[in-house]
Motif scaffolding. Structure first.
Motif, PDB file in Angstrom:
ATOM      1  N   ASP A  50     -23.745 -12.187  -2.329  1.00  0.00           N
ATOM      2  CA  ASP A  50     -25.157 -12.524  -2.390  1.00  0.00           C
ATOM      3  C   ASP A  50     -25.803 -12.301  -1.035  1.00  0.00           C
ATOM      4  O   ASP A  50     -25.182 -11.880  -0.069  1.00  0.00           O
ATOM      5  CB  ASP A  50     -25.349 -13.972  -2.859  1.00  0.00           C
ATOM      6  CG  ASP A  50     -24.601 -14.955  -1.971  1.00  0.00           C
ATOM      7  OD1 ASP A  50     -23.899 -14.505  -1.047  1.00  0.00           O
ATOM      8  OD2 ASP A  50     -24.717 -16.172  -2.201  1.00  0.00           O
ATOM      9  N   ASP A  51     -27.107 -12.578  -0.966  1.00  0.00           N
ATOM     10  CA  ASP A  51     -27.862 -12.298   0.255  1.00  0.00           C
ATOM     11  C   ASP A  51     -27.355 -13.103   1.446  1.00  0.00           C
ATOM     12  O   ASP A  51     -27.426 -12.645   2.590  1.00  0.00           O
ATOM     13  CB  ASP A  51     -29.351 -12.590   0.038  1.00  0.00           C
ATOM     14  CG  ASP A  51     -29.988 -11.609  -0.922  1.00  0.00           C
ATOM     15  OD1 ASP A  51     -29.380 -10.551  -1.154  1.00  0.00           O
ATOM     16  OD2 ASP A  51     -31.093 -11.897  -1.440  1.00  0.00           O
ATOM     17  N   SER A  84     -26.023 -11.892   7.728  1.00  0.00           N
ATOM     18  CA  SER A  84     -26.023 -11.998   6.264  1.00  0.00           C
ATOM     19  C   SER A  84     -26.168 -10.618   5.640  1.00  0.00           C
ATOM     20  O   SER A  84     -26.623  -9.659   6.279  1.00  0.00           O
ATOM     21  CB  SER A  84     -27.160 -12.912   5.798  1.00  0.00           C
ATOM     22  OG  SER A  84     -28.422 -12.342   6.129  1.00  0.00           O
ATOM     23  N   ASN A  85     -25.779 -10.506   4.387  1.00  0.00           N
ATOM     24  CA  ASN A  85     -25.859  -9.223   3.690  1.00  0.00           C
ATOM     25  C   ASN A  85     -27.287  -8.695   3.608  1.00  0.00           C
ATOM     26  O   ASN A  85     -27.503  -7.481   3.611  1.00  0.00           O
ATOM     27  CB  ASN A  85     -25.289  -9.369   2.275  1.00  0.00           C
ATOM     28  CG  ASN A  85     -23.815  -9.697   2.279  1.00  0.00           C
ATOM     29  OD1 ASN A  85     -23.086  -9.305   3.191  1.00  0.00           O
ATOM     30  ND2 ASN A  85     -23.360 -10.429   1.267  1.00  0.00           N
ATOM     31  N   ALA A  86     -28.259  -9.605   3.542  1.00  0.00           N
ATOM     32  CA  ALA A  86     -29.647  -9.184   3.351  1.00  0.00           C
ATOM     33  C   ALA A  86     -30.253  -8.587   4.612  1.00  0.00           C
ATOM     34  O   ALA A  86     -31.135  -7.729   4.530  1.00  0.00           O
ATOM     35  CB  ALA A  86     -30.494 -10.369   2.868  1.00  0.00           C
TER      36      ALA A  86
END
Length: 416
Positions: A71-72, A216-218
């Protein structure tokens, strides 16, 4: 004797006539009602149980900066980039397994270990060569003695320090700044604070950064976030990534007095008994209500009373325009009926028909029926007078039209 013996057999026949209701006719409806109430009670209990289950569910294992979360808020993208660079990453969710996997050439990575005591954190970090905290708290800063929180943020921050691994990072956007302690290297900041603190005073080397948003992935692809992650975590060939969780916590919380522990033991059974009694009472009383019956209102409100009431409200509000519009609509409906038009005919149609009947210009009647509304009482009185004159003129022309012999040739021939 035969008559007396056969009399009881006659009464059941009479009672089973079509006009007399039987008990068998009431049983199906009562059974359906009981089934309906039972279904409602079961549904309410199921909803309550599901709500309690959801409310009591512990947080998920995949939290912020989790190297296996997609997830984000997760950090799977950073972990994959490190693996592409040849870094071996082991993810552990047990501190005992994580400590066993650490050797002298290993970087220990973790987010804020809020589920561990200070002693457990010290035991976990001792064998590592480097420890990188991807997020931190005030308590952790005080425990490490590495610095304090600083106020403000920086829209752009460059390394601005002599740490070689940060030379090619570029700029980042620091959401949280720290004030370094004496002997601690501060990077990516200014005199007011820095985003990264590097402590080489003790072994293992400790690095603190607030990377909840940076890694973070976002947002990993923004600015130099990915380069900073490689510079922090890519200094050794092997990484042990520990993920703190409540399941692995060594904090022994003291039991807190709750409402259930403070109340006597008989309260819960009494509440359950009251609930059961309430459901039984609802089912019992529900059988006493029959179908809905339509009843006439005890009071009849006359149309004239409604008209006078609305007129008084309009007069009290001093809304001349609203009253004038109501007068126009009434005149328009009455003229449409007298002129043979539809009840909902528009003002232009009524004005055209009345103009043909009265032989007067159409523009005068269109202005009267659809022109500007008056904004005072004098204009309202004048408009009412003119509308009344128009209705009177149309009525007179209608009566004259019916009494003119030329309009009824057959009737005049019969009279002659």
């Amino acid at each position: 004797m035969s008559v007396i013996d056969h009399e009881p057999a006659v009464s059941p026949t009479a009672s089973s006539s079509p006009d007399a209701p039987s008990t068998a006719e009431h049983r199906p409806s009562r059974a359906k009602t009981i089934i309906g109430w039972t279904s409602i009670a079961v549904l309410v209990l199921l909803v309550a149980m599901v709500g309690l289950r959801v409310a009591a569910t512990a947080p998920g294992a995949r939290g912020a900066l989790d190297p296996e979360a997609r997830d984000d808020a997760g950090a799977l993208a950073l972990a994959e980039i490190l693996r592409d660079q040849g870094v071996d990453i082991e993810v552990h969710r047990s501190r005992s397994q994580a400590r066993a996997a650490i050797d002298e050439s290993t970087t220990l990575v973790m987010s804020n270990p809020y589920t561990l005591t200070d002693e457990a954190l010290q035991t976990l970090t001792d064998p590592a060569e480097r420890v990188v905290f991807l997020s931190t708290s005030t308590h952790l800063l005080n425990e490490l003695g590495i610095g304090d929180n600083a106020t403000g943020t920086l829209s752009e921050a460059t390394p601005d320090c002599d740490v070689a691994e940060f030379a090619e990072v570029g700029t980042i956007r620091a959401d949280r700044l720290f004030t370094p302690a004496d002997g601690v290297q501060a990077c990516f900041g200014d005199a007011d604070g820095a985003a990264v603190l590097v402590d080489r005073r003790t072994s293992p080397q400790r690095v603190v950064v607030e990377g909840t948003r940076l890694f973070s992935n976002a947002t990993l692809a923004e600015n130099g976030n990915a380069a900073l992650g490689l510079a922090l975590l890519g200094q050794t060939d092997r990484i042990v990534w520990y993920v703190p969780s409540f399941a692995d916590s060594d904090i022994e919380a003291e039991p807190i007095d709750t409402l259930g522990s403070l109340t006597p033991t008989w309260v819960t059974p009494a509440i359950l008994l009251l609930i059961v009694a309430g459901i039984a009472a609802a089912v019992w009383r529900g059988q006493r209500f029959g179908p809905l019956v339509a009843e006439t209102l005890p009071v009849t409100v006359r149309a004239s009373e409604t008209m006078h009431g609305r007129a008084r409200l309009t007069a009290r509000a001093a809304d001349a325009a609203h009253a004038a519009q109501a007068l126009r609509e009434g005149t328009q409906r009455r003229l449409a009926r007298r002129l043979g038009l539809a009840v909902h005919a528009g003002a232009d149609e009524v004005a055209d028909a009345a103009s043909d009947r009265l032989r007067i210009p159409r523009g005068t009647l269109q202005t009267l029926l659809a022109g500007p509304l008056p904004d005072d009482d004098a204009g309202l009185v004048d408009l009412a007078r003119r509308l009344d004159q128009l209705e009177t003129a149309v009525d007179d022309s209608t009566h004259a039209h019916r009494s003119d012999p030329t309009t009824h040739p057959r009737e005049s021939e019969g009279n002659t």
